[in-house]
Scaffold this motif. Structure first.
Motif, mmCIF file in Angstrom:
data_model
loop_
_atom_site.group_PDB
_atom_site.id
_atom_site.type_symbol
_atom_site.label_atom_id
_atom_site.label_comp_id
_atom_site.label_asym_id
_atom_site.label_seq_id
_atom_site.Cartn_x
_atom_site.Cartn_y
_atom_site.Cartn_z
ATOM 1 N N LYS A 1 -3.596 -9.074 -0.326
ATOM 2 C CA LYS A 1 -4.384 -8.399 -1.357
ATOM 3 C C LYS A 1 -5.458 -7.518 -0.728
ATOM 4 C CE LYS A 1 -7.012 -9.455 -5.562
ATOM 5 N NZ LYS A 1 -7.562 -10.551 -6.406
ATOM 6 N N PRO B 1 1.562 2.310 -4.262
ATOM 7 C CA PRO B 1 0.376 1.939 -5.049
ATOM 8 C C PRO B 1 0.535 2.118 -6.557
ATOM 9 C CG PRO B 1 0.045 4.059 -3.970
ATOM 10 C CD PRO B 1 1.338 3.506 -3.446
ATOM 11 N N LEU C 1 0.295 -7.870 -6.922
ATOM 12 C CA LEU C 1 -1.144 -8.143 -6.891
ATOM 13 C C LEU C 1 -1.520 -9.251 -7.867
ATOM 14 C CD1 LEU C 1 -3.100 -4.760 -6.569
ATOM 15 C CD2 LEU C 1 -2.631 -6.485 -4.831
ATOM 16 N N SER D 1 0.813 -1.221 0.000
ATOM 17 C CA SER D 1 0.000 0.000 0.000
ATOM 18 C C SER D 1 0.846 1.271 0.000
ATOM 19 C CB SER D 1 -0.935 0.008 1.216
ATOM 20 O OG SER D 1 -0.197 0.071 2.429
ATOM 21 N N THR E 1 -5.416 -3.201 -0.932
ATOM 22 C CA THR E 1 -6.406 -2.554 -1.787
ATOM 23 C C THR E 1 -7.587 -1.963 -1.036
ATOM 24 O OG1 THR E 1 -7.508 -4.694 -2.146
ATOM 25 C CG2 THR E 1 -5.837 -4.020 -3.752
ATOM 26 N N GLU E 2 -7.650 -2.121 0.279
ATOM 27 C CA GLU E 2 -8.831 -1.684 1.017
ATOM 28 C C GLU E 2 -8.506 -0.666 2.098
ATOM 29 O OE1 GLU E 2 -11.812 -2.245 0.149
ATOM 30 O OE2 GLU E 2 -11.187 -3.617 -1.439
ATOM 31 N N LEU F 1 -13.118 -4.477 -3.016
ATOM 32 C CA LEU F 1 -12.389 -5.622 -3.563
ATOM 33 C C LEU F 1 -13.314 -6.608 -4.266
ATOM 34 C CD1 LEU F 1 -9.702 -7.171 -3.791
ATOM 35 C CD2 LEU F 1 -10.194 -8.195 -1.571
#
Length: 414
Positions: A208, A25, A34, A22, A212-213, A112
């Motif tokens: 993952k 990015p 990823l 993160s 991404t969150e 996601l």
């Protein structure tokens, strides 16, 4: 290093690697990582999906056909099944009720899984009559079609019919029962193989997710863990002892003293199957349950009676739905409860095997199977608590059944 430790380390490393990703990015390292994590997680989830249908089918066929062991104790198995259904239903109501009461997962949207949910069609609100009509039409179908399409409920109905037929067929179908038992053992072996890949799959899924969150999902996860743990403990400390006192006429203090060794073992191993011999010993020697009743009820309960698992899976489905912004209708919540009950029947009594049947519950209302990534960091912790309640329920039911069927057991022994 045992599997539990490997999973814990993998979860920590996955979270740490997700944080690292993160930070970069826009880099090629981020996109390449990823991609690799996606392949690994897809393989792990794919293996779980691949084994789900044959595992559920063989597990239920073997569980129902084992009623043949009590063929001369019609009253015993009828009361046993009635107790299992009653306690599991109460656990489901408690789990869904507390999930609604505390609004677990509300207010955080998980992007996601949006690709999966974009293809999800929200059904029209179903009346009770149309719900049961649709349920019948989707479950009483060609079993080969159900296997091919992954229609779990239809497969379960067919498995129940096969199991009942094996019971009624008696010795004529002994070879088929043995074959079903061996097939179930094969599935359990394959599950153990897949679970060896669990640390790698958990690492990929969590990395993952974190990369991404929004990190607010972690606070919601902790909130969910507290709610489910508290609800499960309430079921084991209040609901089951109350039922024991009313129907088994046994003091809960006496019960907990007599079953302490089995409950501690269940907590340490997270396996109701591994605890089963000790559960039978406690029931017979400390609770004074007849050997015939304990020898029938507890092995059957290990397969059919999993209150903690049912409670967790129903609450978890509602939690995931809230996280991704999907409001489940009353009909869908009924499907979740029914599927969670069926999933608990097919859940093997080994650590973390509930993640296999959790996929079944999620998919029953269109939730993405990949959402189990959200639950993995806390699964092992919650698994210890729900296994204790599962084992406690088995021994409690043996006391109730023994009290109401002692005459039938005496006749069998004589």
């Amino acid at each position: 290093m045992n599997l539990n430790t490997q999973i814990l380390i993998a979860a920590i490393l996955g979270i740490a690697f997700g944080f690292l990703l993160s930070v970069f990015p826009q880099s090629s390292f981020f996109s390449t990582s990823l991609y690799g994590l996606g392949i690994i997680s897809s393989i792990f989830i794919g293996l779980l999906k691949m084994l789900l249908i044959p595992l559920i089918f063989s597990s239920i066929v073997v569980g129902v056909s084992n009623l043949q062991a009590g063929g001369q104790l019609g009253k015993v198995w009828k009361i046993t099944v009635a107790c299992c259904v009653t306690t599991t239903t109460l656990a489901l109501i408690l789990g869904i009720g507390c999930a609604h009461l505390f609004d677990v997962g509300k207010g955080v949207d998980i992007a996601l899984f949006q690709n999966d949910m974009n293809q999800y069609q929200t059904p029209d609100t179903l009346t009770p009559s149309s719900f049961f009509t649709n349920f019948i039409q989707n479950t009483l179908i060609n079993p080969f079609k159900a296997f091919a399409e992954g229609n779990v409920l239809a497969v379960v109905v067919f498995a129940l019919f096969i199991g009942v037929a094996l019971v009624h067929g008696g010795e004529r179908f002994k070879a088929v029962r043995q074959l079903a038992g061996q097939f179930f053992e094969i599935m359990m072996l394959m599950i153990r193989w897949v679970m060896k890949l669990a640390p790698l799959g958990i690492f990929a899924l969590l990395a993952k997710l974190i990369a991404t969150e929004d990190l607010s999902v972690l606070s919601r996860l902790a909130e969910f863990a507290v709610v489910v743990t508290g609800t499960t403990i309430f079921h084991g400390a209040v609901v089951l002892p109350l039922l024991l006192w009313i129907f088994g006429k046994m003091d809960p203090v006496t019960f907990f003293k007599g079953t302490r060794a089995a409950l501690i073992t269940a907590f340490a191993t997270s396996s109701s199957s591994a605890t089963m011999p000790l559960s039978m010993k406690c029931a017979q020697e400390n609770l004074k349950v007849s050997p015939a009743t304990a020898g029938f009820v507890i092995p059957l309960g290990t397969q059919l009676n999993m209150d903690g698992t049912a409670l967790y899976e129903a609450a978890a489905a509602l939690f995931v739905a809230n996280l991704i912004g999907l409001d489940l209708s009353l009909g869908q919540q009924l499907i979740v409860c029914l599927t969670a009950m069926i999933a608990s029947l097919g859940a093997p009594g080994i650590p973390s095997a509930g993640m296999v049947t959790m996929i079944m519950v999620l998919q029953s209302v269109g939730l993405p199977a990949e959402a189990i990534a959200i639950l993995l960091p806390i699964d092992r912790l919650l698994d210890t608590v729900r296994t204790v309640v599962n084992v406690q329920g088995d021994m409690m039911i043996s006391v109730v059944v023994d009290r109401h069927t002692r005459e039938a057991v005496t006749e069998l022994n004589s």
